[in-house]
Design an enzyme around this catalytic site. Structure first.
Site, PDB file in Angstrom:
ATOM      1  N   TRP A   1       0.861  -1.178   0.000  1.00  0.00           N
ATOM      2  CA  TRP A   1       0.000   0.000   0.000  1.00  0.00           C
ATOM      3  C   TRP A   1       0.901   1.233   0.000  1.00  0.00           C
ATOM      4  CZ3 TRP A   1      -1.990   2.580   4.914  1.00  0.00           C
ATOM      5  CH2 TRP A   1      -2.993   3.514   4.649  1.00  0.00           C
TER       6      TRP A   1
ATOM      7  N   ASP B   1      -0.549  -5.903   9.211  1.00  0.00           N
ATOM      8  CA  ASP B   1      -1.547  -4.920   8.815  1.00  0.00           C
ATOM      9  C   ASP B   1      -2.790  -5.720   8.444  1.00  0.00           C
ATOM     10  OD1 ASP B   1      -1.706  -2.131   6.416  1.00  0.00           O
ATOM     11  OD2 ASP B   1      -3.158  -2.921   7.848  1.00  0.00           O
TER      12      ASP B   1
ATOM     13  N   LYS C   1     -13.286  -1.202   6.153  1.00  0.00           N
ATOM     14  CA  LYS C   1     -13.950  -1.981   5.116  1.00  0.00           C
ATOM     15  C   LYS C   1     -14.908  -3.003   5.698  1.00  0.00           C
ATOM     16  CE  LYS C   1     -10.140  -0.389   2.972  1.00  0.00           C
ATOM     17  NZ  LYS C   1      -9.081   0.340   3.707  1.00  0.00           N
TER      18      LYS C   1
END
Lengths: 419, 423
Positions: A134, A215, A251
């Site tokens: 990311w 993560d 999310k």
């Protein structure tokens, strides 16, 4: 009097968020936003989960609720439930009080607080992140005062995992180095290690005393199962070793803008965990004092009520299933068009994103000619697709791969001369 | 198969168990002096206990307050909007309304788009973003911080790696402003120094410069080319009138300074836990403001990506609705008036008890806090003997004082100070 900041130059657009900015500017009605990773329904609309609306209504109707400061580490109830969510209800680490948890601002905030803690208290200042990762990871860790190295991860040839390269690179890392691991649904590639590969990675990491930093932004969102998506993290915690975990509810609970997340540090003992917790406060206080109350209250309400929790699991699975269905539909559409190349990675990869393998020229072409917006690394957000728009995307990909391909050198030369 | 074996721990676990914790040398951190007070208060079972520690408003029953305008805003918001990410710079609407409060409703600067502004995580977050920005773009600069100040200011600029200096502010003997020494420090600082100023209701002392003194400060800042960074956490909360509380900023605007402001809605809208605030930096022109804003966003992105939406929605709902804004202004005035009333009552009670000391400063000072002048030892006695909780610097949060406890508080203070010739 001149401004003391007169020399400040304009920063480049954030590559990911900049995609949506460009998309919004485009007046063409067939435009498609496959940039930022926010879930969209079949109708292309953002989704607030029913169970989230319910939880929110409960909070609003409860007049006894106040808006006082949370403690520095956030809502205690939320922290406990978050740790259980990722580690498992009966995790020995939790039962033994070995987990220090702080509510933070979604995944980003959890990563930043964890990284600043490491920069202050850990003996090794280097973190290894996968190639690619990311885009914001590099900035987060650098700002926190860590130096960032990379380990091979994505294999462009197979559009899968380069396990050999990964093991070699982590094998060459200095003892004690920090390793960033995407717990599931790797962003941007969608390529995850298989369970056997996770075991290889775990053994290597423990043998070299590397420190894992997970993560975890997609638990439940990847496979549709909260437990299955936590497999890697739990594997590491089960061996009794230490690790850091950054969780996001952006999310999987659709709480994006509410910035809900948690940082957990799994320690060897309860006393250590308590001291670590106290030091986390000193990192957080000068950053924002204490975290925002609203989103964490919603999450806690859902997590602690078994009916709401079950409702959540169902809605979460529905989102994950829709994405899996989009993958299948896109794959089928490309097969039907006889588009050159092997596109099976679309259905092998997992989570919100697909690393298409398209290069920046092809991406630029698709944006210009087909008004399809994605990051220039060829990452598409499957959540932005619907059954209606899959054909349009398939057409665009088909056209893009029929273009003559410039070599990397040609692209490089062009970039120097600005064409 | 291999995985199940690994999970059950029976396979030889390479390296993990034999090592001790990475964190064995981590020291337990000292308790935050301010937030630790409330923790201790909550743990105390004594029914007479009084919390005049942390600066959160309480009504006359000692209860936290959610403003009616906030409840109404929440009713309107719930169930209607999505929870999508805000832009990195936060809610544009909220920021616009917030700038009007600080710079004036009809400010030309807002029309000319000369203010770089982003939503921030309350006052703390705004200060931290500015400190990071200062470090990145003026790496050789330092920050001058008043003595005393909110303790967290030191932590913020330290973690941003900006060196700190101090300037005289509080005058213990008069419990007022040490204006002469403050002006000396301003004059003696190298030209172009960065100063942290409390726009109104100085925390922890409650001592503010007068309007004339602000004009002198502003003038000297011009002479020296200093940069003013205002921390404005109490606009409206100090005098009851947000326009009046922004006077210092308006003076600096008149004098043509380029400055920065950290604004917070924690107290004046009671949005504490929502973490809503704004950082603004006044620039020469729109182009510069765009550049500065983009750089502020670059600093927010690796900290939290984008700020929380809920509190920002509450603020913009209230401030963009003229009727709801009127309700808010009334409610802010009620809070400010109650505090001013409690100042009068506390001072009056102490004088009635025949205290040998002067308590004028209680009503001279303004805002949530009163710098009582109590010593740490006297504070400890208040806590241990009377179950009264405050920070050891003698700072009393007037918001925690009620008609129900003001006599008790006065009695206790009198008790621990009556034998002191000064306090």
């Amino acid at each position: 009097m001149d401004s003391v900041f007169a020399a400040v130059v304009q920063a480049p657009e954030d590559p990911i968020l900049g995609v949506t900015v460009a998309y919004n500017k485009d007046p063409n009605p067939i435009k498609l936003n496959l940039g930022v990773g926010a879930y969209r329904t079949e109708e292309g609309k953002p989704l607030v989960l029913n169970v989230v609306r319910k939880a929110e209504q409960l909070l609003v109707n409860d007049r006894s609720r106040v808006k006082e400061y949370l403690p520095i580490l956030g809502l205690a109830e939320f922290n406990k439930l978050s740790a259980k969510l990722i580690l498992g209800d009966d995790s020995p680490a939790i039962q033994e009080n070995r987990v220090a948890t702080a509510q933070c601002l979604s995944g980003t905030g959890s990563l930043r607080v964890g990284a600043e803690f490491l920069a202050k208290h850990y003996h090794q200042r280097t973190i290894y992140i996968p190639l690619p990762s990311w885009g914001n990871h590099l900035k987060v860790f650098t700002m926190a005062g860590l130096s960032v190295n990379a380990y091979r991860y994505y294999d462009p040839a197979t559009r899968g995992l380069n396990i050999q390269g990964l093991l070699e690179d982590l094998g060459a890392a200095p003892s004690g180095a920090i390793v960033l691991l995407h717990a599931c649904a790797h962003n941007p590639t969608g390529v995850d290690p298989a369970p056997e590969q996770w075991e290889q990675i775990r053994q290597l990491i423990r043998s070299k005393a590397l420190l894992p930093f997970f993560d975890c932004a997609y638990q439940g969102f990847a496979s549709g199962s909260l437990d299955a998506d936590a497999l890697a993290v739990r594997m590491f915690v089960a061996d009794g070793g230490e690790c850091l975990i950054a969780q996001s509810y952006a999310k999987n609970m659709g709480l994006y803008g509410e910035r809900v997340g948690a940082l957990s540090i799994v320690c060897k003992g309860a006393d250590v965990a308590s001291r670590v917790e106290s030091q986390l406060k000193l990192v957080i206080r000068p950053m924002y004092s204490n975290p925002p109350i609203h989103g964490a209250s919603i999450a806690a309400t859902i997590l602690k009520n078994s009916d709401m929790y079950n409702e959540w699991k169902i809605e979460l699975k529905a989102m994950a299933d829709r994405i899996i269905s989009m993958r299948k539909q896109l794959y089928d559409a490309l097969s039907a068009r006889g588009t050159a190349g092997d596109w099976s990675h679309i259905i092998k990869q997992i989570g919100m994103f697909t690393f298409t393998g398209l290069n920046s020229d092809q991406v630029a072409f698709m944006t210009k000619e087909y008004h399809i917006y994605m990051t220039s690394d060829g990452r598409i957000s499957m959540a932005g697709l619907s059954s209606k728009t899959v054909p349009h995307l398939a057409d665009a990909i088909h056209a893009a791969v029929t273009l003559p391909v410039r070599s990397k050198f040609e692209i490089y030369v062009a970039s120097i001369f600005g064409f | 198969m291999a995985i199940r074996r690994a999970m059950s721990g029976r396979t030889a676990v390479v390296g993990a168990r034999s090592m001790s914790s990475w964190w064995r040398s981590v020291e337990p951190a000292p308790k935050d002096p301010i937030l630790g007070v409330t923790e201790a208060f909550l743990a105390d079972p004594n029914p007479d206990k009084v919390n005049v520690g942390v600066g959160a408003y309480r009504d006359d029953n000692g209860k936290p307050v959610v403003l009616e305008c906030v409840r109404e805003a929440e009713r309107r918001i719930a169930g209607h909007l999505n929870m999508e990410y805000l832009p990195m710079g936060g809610s544009v609407k909220m920021v616009e309304e917030t700038l009007k409060l600080a710079y004036g409703v009809n400010s030309e600067l807002i029309k000319d788009k000369r203010i770089a502004a982003v939503q921030a995580l309350s006052g703390t977050g705004a200060c931290r973003l500015f400190a990071d920005f200062q470090k990145r773009f003026r790496p050789d600069s330092q920050i001058y911080i008043p003595v005393p100040t909110w303790a967290n200011h030191h932590n913020i600029w330290r973690d941003a790696h900006v060196p700190q200096k101090t300037y005289h502010y509080y005058h213990p003997e008069s419990r007022g402003l040490d204006f002469a020494a403050m002006m000396d420090d301003i004059k003696n600082a190298p030209n172009g120094s960065f100063f942290l100023l409390h726009a109104c209701a100085h925390n922890p002392t409650g001592v503010d410069p007068s309007e004339e003194q602000w004009r002198e400060i502003s003038h000297e800042f011009k002479v020296k080319g200093h940069f003013a960074f205002f921390d404005m956490a109490y606009q409206g909360f100090a005098s009851g009138d947000p326009e009046r509380d922004a006077k210092s900023i308006r003076i600096f605007l008149e004098d043509g300074h380029y400055f920065g402001i950290a604004q917070s809605y924690a107290k004046n809208m009671g949005l504490y836990g929502q973490r809503v605030g704004c950082l603004s930096v006044l620039c020469e022109d729109e182009k510069q403001a765009v550049a500065v804003k983009s750089q502020l966003q670059q600093l927010a992105r690796p900290m939290y990506s984008n700020p929380p939406v809920h509190g920002a929605l509450i603020v913009s709902t209230i401030l963009s609705d003229p009727d709801l804004k009127k309700v808010w202004l009334k409610e802010v005035k009620v809070m400010a008036d109650r505090i001013i009333g409690m100042r009068t009552a506390l001072r009056g009670n102490l004088e009635k008890l025949g205290s040998p000391l002067s308590w004028q400063h209680i009503t001279n000072q303004i805002g949530m806090f009163c710098y009582s002048g109590l010593t740490p030892e006297q504070v400890d006695r208040l806590t241990n003997e009377f179950h009264i909780y405050m920070t050891r610097n003698g700072r009393i949060s007037m918001a925690g004082v009620t008609t129900g406890n003001v006599e008790y508080l006065a009695t206790a203070i009198h008790e621990v100070t009556k034998s002191a010739s000064t306090c």
